[in-house]
Design a protein around this motif. Structure first.
Motif, PDB file in Angstrom:
ATOM      1  N   LEU A 253       0.853  -1.338   0.015  1.00  8.79           N
ATOM      2  CA  LEU A 253       0.130  -0.145  -0.048  1.00  8.79           C
ATOM      3  C   LEU A 253       0.726   1.237  -0.058  1.00  8.79           C
ATOM      4  O   LEU A 253       0.617   2.229  -0.539  1.00  8.79           O
ATOM      5  N   GLU A 254       1.966   1.361   0.635  1.00  9.23           N
ATOM      6  CA  GLU A 254       2.915   2.578   0.651  1.00  9.23           C
ATOM      7  C   GLU A 254       3.295   2.959  -0.618  1.00  9.23           C
ATOM      8  O   GLU A 254       3.555   3.955  -0.897  1.00  9.23           O
ATOM      9  N   THR A 255       3.460   2.108  -1.721  1.00  7.41           N
ATOM     10  CA  THR A 255       3.760   2.251  -3.146  1.00  7.41           C
ATOM     11  C   THR A 255       2.576   2.855  -3.790  1.00  7.41           C
ATOM     12  O   THR A 255       2.750   3.411  -4.939  1.00  7.41           O
ATOM     13  N   VAL A 269     -11.732   8.805   8.487  1.00  6.82           N
ATOM     14  CA  VAL A 269     -12.642   8.867   7.691  1.00  6.82           C
ATOM     15  C   VAL A 269     -12.554   7.749   6.456  1.00  6.82           C
ATOM     16  O   VAL A 269     -13.779   7.160   6.310  1.00  6.82           O
ATOM     17  N   VAL A 270     -11.529   7.071   6.114  1.00  9.13           N
ATOM     18  CA  VAL A 270     -11.384   5.837   5.314  1.00  9.13           C
ATOM     19  C   VAL A 270     -11.915   4.821   5.973  1.00  9.13           C
ATOM     20  O   VAL A 270     -12.725   3.892   5.383  1.00  9.13           O
ATOM     21  N   ARG A 271     -11.634   4.338   7.165  1.00 12.16           N
ATOM     22  CA  ARG A 271     -12.140   3.528   7.980  1.00 12.16           C
ATOM     23  C   ARG A 271     -13.435   3.496   8.206  1.00 12.16           C
ATOM     24  O   ARG A 271     -14.178   2.320   8.082  1.00 12.16           O
ATOM     25  N   ALA A 272     -14.114   4.550   8.422  1.00  9.30           N
ATOM     26  CA  ALA A 272     -15.566   4.667   8.650  1.00  9.30           C
ATOM     27  C   ALA A 272     -16.332   4.380   7.138  1.00  9.30           C
ATOM     28  O   ALA A 272     -17.364   3.549   7.149  1.00  9.30           O
ATOM     29  N   GLU A 287     -12.413  -8.974   2.817  1.00  8.27           N
ATOM     30  CA  GLU A 287     -11.547  -8.165   1.783  1.00  8.27           C
ATOM     31  C   GLU A 287     -12.020  -6.719   1.933  1.00  8.27           C
ATOM     32  O   GLU A 287     -12.497  -6.114   0.846  1.00  8.27           O
ATOM     33  N   PRO A 288     -11.710  -6.118   3.024  1.00  2.00           N
ATOM     34  CA  PRO A 288     -12.185  -4.788   3.204  1.00  2.00           C
ATOM     35  C   PRO A 288     -11.380  -3.692   2.190  1.00  2.00           C
ATOM     36  O   PRO A 288     -12.040  -2.773   1.845  1.00  2.00           O
ATOM     37  N   TRP A 289     -10.217  -4.252   1.576  1.00  5.04           N
ATOM     38  CA  TRP A 289      -9.496  -3.442   0.631  1.00  5.04           C
ATOM     39  C   TRP A 289     -10.235  -3.027  -0.723  1.00  5.04           C
ATOM     40  O   TRP A 289     -10.066  -2.428  -1.338  1.00  5.04           O
ATOM     41  N   ASP A 293     -11.881  -0.375  -4.597  1.00  3.86           N
ATOM     42  CA  ASP A 293     -12.443  -0.360  -5.946  1.00  3.86           C
ATOM     43  C   ASP A 293     -14.017   0.326  -6.199  1.00  3.86           C
ATOM     44  O   ASP A 293     -14.191   0.886  -7.152  1.00  3.86           O
ATOM     45  N   VAL A 294     -14.661   0.165  -5.120  1.00  2.99           N
ATOM     46  CA  VAL A 294     -15.895   0.474  -4.975  1.00  2.99           C
ATOM     47  C   VAL A 294     -15.893   2.520  -4.924  1.00  2.99           C
ATOM     48  O   VAL A 294     -16.474   2.849  -5.731  1.00  2.99           O
TER      49      VAL A 294
END
Length: 300
Positions: A253-255, A269-272, A287-289, A293-294
């Motif tokens: 993810l850091e890339t 905010v992202v987590r919520a 698969e929360p990542w 895509d959404v």
């Protein structure tokens, strides 16, 4: 196992350092700035204040410097025509030559930081402080640490061993086995032999840029620069022109974001948002990542 009988005491010999033969392969290296400081110190003293160890190889007729190659070379550059050295005159098998060389490089004491700082502070002249070769930035760090409470037994540390191996499989395996048998480390990192010089160059550039003499501090600079450019590693999986991945698998993810961490406000905010998508069934809970895509699809 080769016989490890005691050596006869070396004799002290005085002669021209140009008559000595330096090692072709020497594990100890000296950064350019430190070597220049060594030459300057010898020019000031007019002599060597520490003695090289030399082996008289009667078979070849050479006087081989086993320890003190940089001191010998610096003495020559400083214009000395005579130096003192300790000379071993008895035959030395190749294994014992290597063992002597490595032991002189590897067996060294540790500086007590409190005593080091106390002695350094006694030097009133800037010239004498420069003569020591100690780094002011490193010594300045001691001012901010309660060194009295530090001890080797209380320090939590891990040892890391870098090995630069040749491409040939048999030679690489032999070198790796030898290193594993003679040294212990919590981690061993293996790199190609051709990467050895670039690593030294990177350390030297870091030292020169920030005027530091400590290799650990220079390595910290290199890691800091790497962190600033971690997003550049996306080249390993992403085609910027087409916007498509160039390989299968996963990507760090850091890339993607160009940073290892984000502000907690942004993270919240992202987590919520992810939790809402999981709750609505738009994203699988395991698969929360996929929420990325959404969120991207909603922008199209």
């Amino acid at each position: 196992m080769e016989d490890l009988n005691r050596l006869a005491p070396p004799q002290m010999v005085q002669g021209d350092p140009r008559t000595l033969t330096l090692l072709d392969v020497n594990a100890r290296f000296l950064p350019h700035e430190q070597f220049r400081r060594l030459v300057a110190n010898i020019e000031r003293d007019g002599c060597l204040t520490s003695t090289p160890l030399v082996w008289n190889d009667a078979e070849s007729g050479r006087l081989v410097v086993m320890s003190g190659n940089h001191r010998t070379l610096a003495a020559i550059e400083a214009g000395l025509t005579e130096i003192w050295w300790m000379q071993i005159d008895e035959p030395l098998p190749r294994q014992r030559q290597i063992a002597l060389q490595l032991s002189h490089n590897a067996i060294a004491g540790q500086d007590d930081p409190a005593i080091l700082k106390e002695l350094y502070d006694e030097l009133e002249s800037v010239e004498w402080r420069q003569y020591t070769g100690l780094d002011d930035k490193v010594l300045d760090l001691l001012e901010k640490v309660d060194v009295a409470s530090l001890g080797e037994a209380n320090l939590d540390f891990a040892s890391v061993q870098f090995m630069f191996l040749p491409d040939e499989l048999e030679r690489a395996e032999a070198a790796f086995d030898a290193a594993r048998a003679t040294a212990t480390a919590d981690q061993r990192w293996v790199a190609g032999l051709e990467q050895y010089e670039p690593v030294l160059d990177a350390l030297e550039t870091s030292r020169a840029a920030y005027k530091i003499g400590n290799s650990a501090t220079a390595l910290g600079v290199i890691l800091t620069v790497f962190e600033r450019h971690v997003g550049d590693l996306a080249e390993g999986w992403f085609d910027e022109t087409s916007g498509e991945p160039t390989r299968k698998g996963t990507a760090p993810l850091e890339t993607v974001f160009g940073a290892r961490v984000v502000p907690v406000e942004t993270a919240a905010v992202v987590r919520a948002a992810i939790d809402r998508l999981v709750k609505d069934g738009a994203v699988p809970a395991d698969e929360p990542w996929r929420a990325l895509d959404v969120l991207v699809a909603q922008q199209d």
